[in-house]
Write an enzyme that holds these catalytic residues in place. Structure first.
Site, PDB file in Angstrom:
ATOM      1  N   LYS A 116     -34.307  41.404  -8.431  1.00  0.00           N
ATOM      2  CA  LYS A 116     -33.799  42.312  -8.112  1.00  0.00           C
ATOM      3  C   LYS A 116     -35.187  43.547  -8.153  1.00  0.00           C
ATOM      4  O   LYS A 116     -35.997  43.824  -9.342  1.00  0.00           O
ATOM      5  CB  LYS A 116     -33.281  43.760  -9.111  1.00  0.00           C
ATOM      6  CG  LYS A 116     -32.707  45.027  -8.863  1.00  0.00           C
ATOM      7  CD  LYS A 116     -31.605  45.677  -9.656  1.00  0.00           C
ATOM      8  CE  LYS A 116     -31.961  46.579 -10.287  1.00  0.00           C
ATOM      9  NZ  LYS A 116     -32.983  47.362  -9.974  1.00  0.00           N
ATOM     10  N   ASP A 144     -28.123  58.035   2.781  1.00  0.00           N
ATOM     11  CA  ASP A 144     -28.162  59.457   4.087  1.00  0.00           C
ATOM     12  C   ASP A 144     -27.465  59.678   5.478  1.00  0.00           C
ATOM     13  O   ASP A 144     -26.556  59.195   4.805  1.00  0.00           O
ATOM     14  CB  ASP A 144     -29.945  58.789   4.703  1.00  0.00           C
ATOM     15  CG  ASP A 144     -30.910  60.197   5.896  1.00  0.00           C
ATOM     16  OD1 ASP A 144     -30.409  60.645   6.163  1.00  0.00           O
ATOM     17  OD2 ASP A 144     -32.457  59.678   5.081  1.00  0.00           O
ATOM     18  N   ARG A 148     -35.475  45.846 -19.238  1.00  0.00           N
ATOM     19  CA  ARG A 148     -35.918  46.583 -20.271  1.00  0.00           C
ATOM     20  C   ARG A 148     -35.024  45.565 -21.453  1.00  0.00           C
ATOM     21  O   ARG A 148     -36.494  45.036 -22.074  1.00  0.00           O
ATOM     22  CB  ARG A 148     -36.156  47.635 -19.918  1.00  0.00           C
ATOM     23  CG  ARG A 148     -36.965  48.811 -19.813  1.00  0.00           C
ATOM     24  CD  ARG A 148     -36.765  49.880 -19.487  1.00  0.00           C
ATOM     25  NE  ARG A 148     -35.454  50.573 -18.547  1.00  0.00           N
ATOM     26  CZ  ARG A 148     -34.947  51.939 -19.364  1.00  0.00           C
ATOM     27  NH1 ARG A 148     -35.702  53.013 -19.005  1.00  0.00           N
ATOM     28  NH2 ARG A 148     -33.992  52.486 -18.675  1.00  0.00           N
ATOM     29  N   THR A 161     -25.361  54.265 -13.938  1.00  0.00           N
ATOM     30  CA  THR A 161     -25.077  54.718 -15.728  1.00  0.00           C
ATOM     31  C   THR A 161     -25.343  55.083 -16.562  1.00  0.00           C
ATOM     32  O   THR A 161     -25.817  55.303 -17.562  1.00  0.00           O
ATOM     33  CB  THR A 161     -25.599  53.264 -15.657  1.00  0.00           C
ATOM     34  OG1 THR A 161     -26.982  52.585 -15.423  1.00  0.00           O
ATOM     35  CG2 THR A 161     -24.096  51.988 -15.849  1.00  0.00           C
ATOM     36  N   LYS A 204     -31.052  51.557  -3.432  1.00  0.00           N
ATOM     37  CA  LYS A 204     -29.885  53.017  -2.866  1.00  0.00           C
ATOM     38  C   LYS A 204     -29.983  53.280  -1.664  1.00  0.00           C
ATOM     39  O   LYS A 204     -30.250  55.099  -2.005  1.00  0.00           O
ATOM     40  CB  LYS A 204     -29.840  54.035  -3.953  1.00  0.00           C
ATOM     41  CG  LYS A 204     -29.452  52.836  -5.606  1.00  0.00           C
ATOM     42  CD  LYS A 204     -29.274  53.502  -6.860  1.00  0.00           C
ATOM     43  CE  LYS A 204     -29.430  52.886  -8.248  1.00  0.00           C
ATOM     44  NZ  LYS A 204     -31.035  52.214  -8.516  1.00  0.00           N
ATOM     45  N   ASP A 244     -32.333  46.966  -4.538  1.00  0.00           N
ATOM     46  CA  ASP A 244     -31.622  47.857  -4.827  1.00  0.00           C
ATOM     47  C   ASP A 244     -32.394  49.344  -4.305  1.00  0.00           C
ATOM     48  O   ASP A 244     -33.181  50.108  -5.390  1.00  0.00           O
ATOM     49  CB  ASP A 244     -31.615  47.830  -6.418  1.00  0.00           C
ATOM     50  CG  ASP A 244     -31.200  49.218  -7.216  1.00  0.00           C
ATOM     51  OD1 ASP A 244     -30.498  49.955  -6.378  1.00  0.00           O
ATOM     52  OD2 ASP A 244     -31.719  48.356  -8.356  1.00  0.00           O
TER      53      ASP A 244
END
Ligand code: C5P
Length: 239
Positions: free
Chosen positions: A34, A66, A217, A125, A63, A61
């Site tokens: 990603k 607009d 992470r 999330t 996102k 990614d």
């Protein structure tokens, strides 16, 4: 499908060389990496090309959120880069998602490009019920809001949504089992949640029916990422 085919590793690092080192090192563990804001902003579209050269797929990614015209053009550009998957915010509305989908199918048919999977972000999330209500101003429950946004994504012709592992079953029930659910907020049992609020372990998310789990992470910030991946594998494969 083996679990590694459902794993997407988030290259949340600040430069191209670091990202490519990770791709090289973890290449046996996933097919899809990603590329998010941090890496794309520093390394640009070339990083996508470099990952492709290494024989790996990219989830872009960024996102997009607009007006329909802007998103549909950005989406066409993403499709031309040959990415495997990219995402838009469902809260940008039906027209935005629909125009995005139409422009991508148009460009893919015209230039004979593989259709990327278009995924809608529902509720991040990192938000919980309280933040959604108190900060974002949404009055109904988080689950209902995710359900509502996922339905809108289905109507607009998207392939799936990004949501937390906690909402997988409600989305599958409501939108059908083939509607993809991509889940971030994944934490092995031995790592802290960091800024994520609605988390689950890789095993829990897969058991609930996640089509893809996104991990950053929980792998990359471990002392030995390969050891972390082996431990996760062990946890998933033991009944
Ligand atoms: O490090 P961690 O595993 O929490 O990283 C999760 C990744 O998934 C980050 O790159 C983050 O930007 C991304 N993501 C997310 N929530 C979404 C969509 C993407 O956490 N709704």
């Amino acid at each position: 499908m083996r679990w590694k085919e459902k794993l997407i590793i988030a290259l949340d690092v600040s430069d191209a060389q670091k990202a490519l080192d990770i791709v090289e090192r973890l290449s046996d563990y996933t097919a899809v990496f990603k590329v998010g804001f941090e890496l794309f902003t520093t390394a640009g579209p070339k990083i996508v090309e470099e990952i492709h050269k290494k024989g790996k797929e990219v989830f872009l990614d960024l996102k997009f959120h607009d007006i329909p015209n802007t998103v549909s053009k950005a989406a066409a550009a993403a499709a031309k880069m040959g990415v495997y998957m990219f995402n838009v915010h469902t809260s940008g509305g039906f027209e935005m998602m629909k125009r995005c989908r139409d422009s991508v199918s148009g460009i893919c048919a015209k230039d004979n490009i593989r259709m990327p999977k278009i995924i809608g972000v529902t509720v991040l999330t990192s938000l919980n019920n309280e933040a959604l209500k108190g900060e974002v101003g949404i009055q109904h429950s988080l689950r209902n809001h995710v359900k509502h946004l996922a339905s809108l994504a289905v109507k607009a012709g998207l392939d799936g949504v990004v949501a937390s592992p906690h909402e997988i079953s409600i989305i599958k029930q409501h939108c059908g089992k083939d509607f993809l659910v991509v889940t971030p907020g994944i934490r092995p049992s031995w790592t802290p949640p960091d800024d994520q609020q609605r988390t689950a372990t890789p095993k829990e998310a897969l058991k609930k029916g996640a089509d893809y789990i996104v991990m950053g992470r929980g792998i990359l910030q471990q002392e030995d990422p390969i050891k972390a991946l082996e431990l996760i594998s062990l946890e998933i494969l033991t009944a």
